[in-house]
Design a protein around this motif. Structure first.
Motif, PDB file in Angstrom:
ATOM      1  N   PRO A   5      24.847  38.666   8.233  1.00 26.13           N
ATOM      2  CA  PRO A   5      25.744  39.587   7.560  1.00 26.13           C
ATOM      3  C   PRO A   5      25.937  39.197   6.113  1.00 26.13           C
ATOM      4  N   ARG A   8      30.570  42.516   1.197  1.00 28.19           N
ATOM      5  CA  ARG A   8      30.558  43.717   0.385  1.00 28.19           C
ATOM      6  C   ARG A   8      31.644  43.639  -0.664  1.00 28.19           C
ATOM      7  N   GLU A 179      26.706  51.259  17.113  1.00 24.90           N
ATOM      8  CA  GLU A 179      26.945  50.368  15.980  1.00 24.90           C
ATOM      9  C   GLU A 179      28.434  50.365  15.638  1.00 24.90           C
ATOM     10  N   GLU A 228      35.122  44.059   7.395  1.00 25.10           N
ATOM     11  CA  GLU A 228      33.712  44.311   7.086  1.00 25.10           C
ATOM     12  C   GLU A 228      32.816  43.192   7.615  1.00 25.10           C
ATOM     13  N   GLU A 232      29.895  43.591  10.541  1.00 30.32           N
ATOM     14  CA  GLU A 232      28.503  43.214  10.284  1.00 30.32           C
ATOM     15  C   GLU A 232      28.029  42.149  11.269  1.00 30.32           C
ATOM     16  N   ASN A 235      27.369  43.905  14.568  1.00 29.21           N
ATOM     17  CA  ASN A 235      26.136  44.695  14.497  1.00 29.21           C
ATOM     18  C   ASN A 235      24.899  43.805  14.553  1.00 29.21           C
ATOM     19  N   ALA A 236      24.944  42.676  13.830  1.00 28.66           N
ATOM     20  CA  ALA A 236      23.791  41.771  13.825  1.00 28.66           C
ATOM     21  C   ALA A 236      23.602  41.118  15.193  1.00 28.66           C
TER      22      ALA A 236
END
Length: 255
Positions: A5, A8, A179, A228, A232, A235-236
């Protein structure tokens, strides 16, 4: 192989700036009335304590609106956590945040209760304020129980993830999830991590969440990461698990 990840940049949209300006104004007003309320207490005024507590609460909420990371410091590196795949990896919720919100809820409920017991309010206002006082004090008690048990965690494993509150737990398979994304319902509502869980759809219980956030499931806690960074990471981790599932399925002996 999925990549670690990455962080951002902060969102500096005009709406966010307007929200911060309003929060700064609330903070300034709150501090002024805390000062005035303290003077009332020193003068022996009966209303001094609830005035000070109420506007102190307003100032505290404004501070959390301006600097949301105060109670949510990144205690883990998302990349380091992903490197521990397939786990299991266990992330615990920040107990300090629960204690602070329980205090804020107790103060708000206490001020409402003081008004109801000491002010000659019309019946309609009493009907509005009594539920608010009871619910606020009940919420404070529940938050205290959760903070005291210190048993709120997210556990990532090869097959899925488990979320546990003080009184319940739930396990969700990676194969059943979509996701993960970060959404904010409005400028004044905290962010949520949302996703679709196929098991929820199968149970026919997706309506309310999907109506408000567009997905049927959500995570409000971030377990020491930013919203965030946690999205991430999930999701990873999910991508690696599904990638391994696909490789296993394609293996000749498993066809």
């Amino acid at each position: 192989m999925s990549s670690p990840p990455t962080s951002r940049a902060s969102d500096h949209a005009p709406g966010r700036k307007r929200t911060n300006l309003l929060a700064y104004a609330c903070l300034a007003i709150g501090l002024v009335f805390v000062f005035l309320g303290t003077g009332m207490i020193l003068d022996g005024a009966e209303a001094g304590i609830p005035v000070t507590l109420f506007f102190g609460l307003c100032a505290a909420v404004a501070v959390l609106q301006i600097w949301p990371g105060l109670l949510q410091r990144e205690a883990h590196s998302a990349a380091a956590l992903l490197a521990r795949y397939p786990g299991p990896v266990r992330l615990k919720a920040a107990a300090l945040k629960l204690w602070v919100f329980s205090l804020l809820s107790a103060v708000f409920g206490g001020v409402l209760l003081w008004m109801l017991l000491h002010e000659p309010l019309p019946l309609l206002k009493q009907l509005i304020l009594w539920p608010g006082a009871v619910l606020s004090l009940f919420a404070a008690a529940m938050l205290i129980v959760r903070a005291a048990k210190d048993d709120i965690f997210l556990r990532l494993s090869r097959n899925g993830f488990e979320t546990r509150l003080a009184w319940s737990s739930k396990t969700i398979r990676w194969q059943d999830t979509s996701e993960f994304a970060v959404v904010s319902i409005s400028r004044n509502v905290p962010k949520l991590i949302v996703f679709d869980d196929a098991a929820v759809d199968r149970a026919g219980a997706a309506g309310l969440n999907r109506r408000f956030v567009g997905r049927n499931s959500s995570l409000a806690e971030t377990y020491g990461l930013t919203h965030e960074a946690l999205a991430e990471l999930l999701n990873a981790w999910r991508a690696r698990a599904l990638e391994q599932d696909a490789i296993f399925t394609r293996w000749p002996g498993n066809l």
